[in-house]
Design a protein around this motif. Structure first.
Motif, PDB file in Angstrom:
ATOM      1  N   LYS A  66      -1.985 -35.562   3.829  1.00  0.00           N
ATOM      2  CA  LYS A  66      -3.425 -35.528   3.588  1.00  0.00           C
ATOM      3  C   LYS A  66      -4.114 -34.435   4.402  1.00  0.00           C
ATOM      4  O   LYS A  66      -5.332 -34.454   4.552  1.00  0.00           O
ATOM      5  CB  LYS A  66      -4.044 -36.882   3.915  1.00  0.00           C
ATOM      6  N   GLY A  67      -3.332 -33.514   4.931  1.00  0.00           N
ATOM      7  CA  GLY A  67      -3.899 -32.496   5.813  1.00  0.00           C
ATOM      8  C   GLY A  67      -4.969 -31.658   5.157  1.00  0.00           C
ATOM      9  O   GLY A  67      -6.001 -31.362   5.763  1.00  0.00           O
ATOM     10  N   GLY A  68      -4.747 -31.250   3.911  1.00  0.00           N
ATOM     11  CA  GLY A  68      -5.729 -30.414   3.224  1.00  0.00           C
ATOM     12  C   GLY A  68      -7.044 -31.134   3.014  1.00  0.00           C
ATOM     13  O   GLY A  68      -8.121 -30.567   3.246  1.00  0.00           O
ATOM     14  N   CYS A 116     -18.194 -31.774   7.302  1.00  0.00           N
ATOM     15  CA  CYS A 116     -18.979 -32.435   8.350  1.00  0.00           C
ATOM     16  C   CYS A 116     -19.521 -31.416   9.348  1.00  0.00           C
ATOM     17  O   CYS A 116     -20.665 -31.536   9.816  1.00  0.00           O
ATOM     18  CB  CYS A 116     -18.122 -33.475   9.066  1.00  0.00           C
ATOM     19  N   ILE A 117     -18.704 -30.422   9.693  1.00  0.00           N
ATOM     20  CA  ILE A 117     -19.146 -29.389  10.636  1.00  0.00           C
ATOM     21  C   ILE A 117     -20.307 -28.597  10.048  1.00  0.00           C
ATOM     22  O   ILE A 117     -21.300 -28.321  10.737  1.00  0.00           O
ATOM     23  CB  ILE A 117     -17.975 -28.465  11.012  1.00  0.00           C
ATOM     24  N   VAL A 118     -20.200 -28.240   8.779  1.00  0.00           N
ATOM     25  CA  VAL A 118     -21.283 -27.497   8.129  1.00  0.00           C
ATOM     26  C   VAL A 118     -22.558 -28.333   8.096  1.00  0.00           C
ATOM     27  O   VAL A 118     -23.657 -27.843   8.373  1.00  0.00           O
ATOM     28  CB  VAL A 118     -20.867 -27.069   6.711  1.00  0.00           C
ATOM     29  N   GLY A 119     -22.416 -29.614   7.763  1.00  0.00           N
ATOM     30  CA  GLY A 119     -23.586 -30.486   7.746  1.00  0.00           C
ATOM     31  C   GLY A 119     -24.231 -30.600   9.109  1.00  0.00           C
ATOM     32  O   GLY A 119     -25.464 -30.520   9.255  1.00  0.00           O
ATOM     33  N   ALA A 120     -23.407 -30.782  10.144  1.00  0.00           N
ATOM     34  CA  ALA A 120     -23.932 -30.865  11.508  1.00  0.00           C
ATOM     35  C   ALA A 120     -24.600 -29.560  11.913  1.00  0.00           C
ATOM     36  O   ALA A 120     -25.632 -29.557  12.603  1.00  0.00           O
ATOM     37  CB  ALA A 120     -22.803 -31.209  12.478  1.00  0.00           C
ATOM     38  N   LEU A 121     -24.020 -28.445  11.479  1.00  0.00           N
ATOM     39  CA  LEU A 121     -24.591 -27.139  11.812  1.00  0.00           C
ATOM     40  C   LEU A 121     -25.974 -26.966  11.201  1.00  0.00           C
ATOM     41  O   LEU A 121     -26.913 -26.507  11.869  1.00  0.00           O
ATOM     42  CB  LEU A 121     -23.659 -26.032  11.324  1.00  0.00           C
ATOM     43  N   ALA A 178      -8.817 -31.523   6.404  1.00  0.00           N
ATOM     44  CA  ALA A 178      -9.440 -30.271   6.838  1.00  0.00           C
ATOM     45  C   ALA A 178     -10.728 -30.006   6.076  1.00  0.00           C
ATOM     46  O   ALA A 178     -11.743 -29.617   6.662  1.00  0.00           O
ATOM     47  CB  ALA A 178      -8.467 -29.110   6.662  1.00  0.00           C
ATOM     48  N   ALA A 179     -10.702 -30.232   4.756  1.00  0.00           N
ATOM     49  CA  ALA A 179     -11.899 -30.007   3.949  1.00  0.00           C
ATOM     50  C   ALA A 179     -13.017 -30.951   4.360  1.00  0.00           C
ATOM     51  O   ALA A 179     -14.189 -30.557   4.450  1.00  0.00           O
ATOM     52  CB  ALA A 179     -11.560 -30.193   2.467  1.00  0.00           C
ATOM     53  N   HIS A 235      -4.030 -22.039  14.994  1.00  0.00           N
ATOM     54  CA  HIS A 235      -4.330 -23.190  15.848  1.00  0.00           C
ATOM     55  C   HIS A 235      -5.557 -23.939  15.328  1.00  0.00           C
ATOM     56  O   HIS A 235      -5.578 -25.178  15.311  1.00  0.00           O
ATOM     57  CB  HIS A 235      -4.571 -22.715  17.282  1.00  0.00           C
ATOM     58  N   ALA A 236      -6.578 -23.206  14.881  1.00  0.00           N
ATOM     59  CA  ALA A 236      -7.775 -23.851  14.336  1.00  0.00           C
ATOM     60  C   ALA A 236      -7.436 -24.652  13.082  1.00  0.00           C
ATOM     61  O   ALA A 236      -7.930 -25.773  12.898  1.00  0.00           O
ATOM     62  CB  ALA A 236      -8.838 -22.792  14.029  1.00  0.00           C
ATOM     63  N   ARG A 237      -6.577 -24.094  12.222  1.00  0.00           N
ATOM     64  CA  ARG A 237      -6.177 -24.829  11.023  1.00  0.00           C
ATOM     65  C   ARG A 237      -5.440 -26.117  11.398  1.00  0.00           C
ATOM     66  O   ARG A 237      -5.641 -27.164  10.778  1.00  0.00           O
ATOM     67  CB  ARG A 237      -5.283 -23.960  10.138  1.00  0.00           C
TER      68      ARG A 237
END
Length: 248
Positions: free
Chosen positions: A12-14, A23-28, A17-18, A205-207
């Motif tokens: 379920k990695g993909g 969530c990061i974009v929403g928080a941003l 990650a999506a 590493h980020a991925r």
């Protein structure tokens, strides 16, 4: 470590990650709107550090703080495992950073670092050391705590590398009111997965962080601060900071 970049432990990695990126974009978007409102009102904005802490939580961190971080007029001296340290120190102490220039070029990571007013320096440029020291002293005069990683590179959380004293020269002569706070970041059992070692490309590493399943506990130990004026030179300050972190 690089061989594990695309490992998908539970299939379920993909999707994970999506979801985390969403969530990061929403928080941003929320943080940018609130940050802008704070600045329009002429107020100091807490939203960059709150956003960076939220990113750490989205990526799986359960953050535990031991001790009291200094939030003004301080140099935070920490061990260094990963770019993730930036999210944690900023999110808990509101720090800005001195980081190697290569970090600025990393996708997403560099942008996140810049959001919190990171000072990017060329670590191998001996001719530019005086300019780096001057930039650090100017940053300290602004009041926001500044974090440095005197190991000079990332480690594995199992051993503490020797501290390079070069950046401690920014405290000579001592800046009035500035204290040094040694800090240890402990990723516990997750350290092996999270370590960003020299052979590991930053984007890989980020991925891996985005795809990593589960959560992990990370503990930040904010230790007793000391006055740099009590130490004769930069080497003595580096030795004292390292000794306190090692003892913790």
């Amino acid at each position: 470590m690089a061989a594990a970049d695309d490992r998908d432990i539970d299939g379920k990695g993909g999707l994970r990650a999506a979801g985390r990126l969403s969530c990061i974009v929403g928080a941003l978007l929320i943080a940018l709107a609130l940050h802008g409102a704070w600045r329009l009102c002429g107020r100091s904005s807490p939203w960059p550090r709150r956003f960076l802490r939220r990113v750490a939580i989205i990526l799986g961190a359960d953050i535990r703080v031991v001790g009291q971080p200094l939030r003004r007029d301080a140099v935070i001296v920490s061990n260094h495992l990963s770019w993730f340290d930036i999210l944690l120190l900023s999110g808990t102490a509101g720090t800005r950073f001195v980081a190697k220039a290569e970090v600025a070029a990393l996708p997403l990571i560099g942008w996140l670092a810049g959001l919190n007013r990171t000072l990017f320096v060329e670590r191998g440029d001996r001719l530019g050391v005086s300019d780096q020291i001057a930039a650090i002293r100017a940053a300290l005069a602004e009041g926001q705590p500044l974090a440095i990683f005197p190991e000079g590179t990332t480690g594995d959380n199992l051993s503490l590398l020797p501290f390079k004293p070069a950046l401690f020269a920014a405290l000579l002569p001592p800046v009035p009111g500035i204290r040094v706070q040694p800090t240890r970041i402990d990723y516990g059992a997750a350290a092996a997965d999270l370590a960003w070692l020299g052979s590991d490309p930053g984007d890989a590493h980020a991925r891996r962080m985005l795809r990593r399943p589960g959560r992990f506990t990370v503990t930040l130990h904010y230790l007793a601060p000391f006055d740099p004026a009590d130490y004769p030179d930069r080497k003595a300050m580096a030795v004292e900071a390292r000794a306190r972190i090692a003892a913790s």
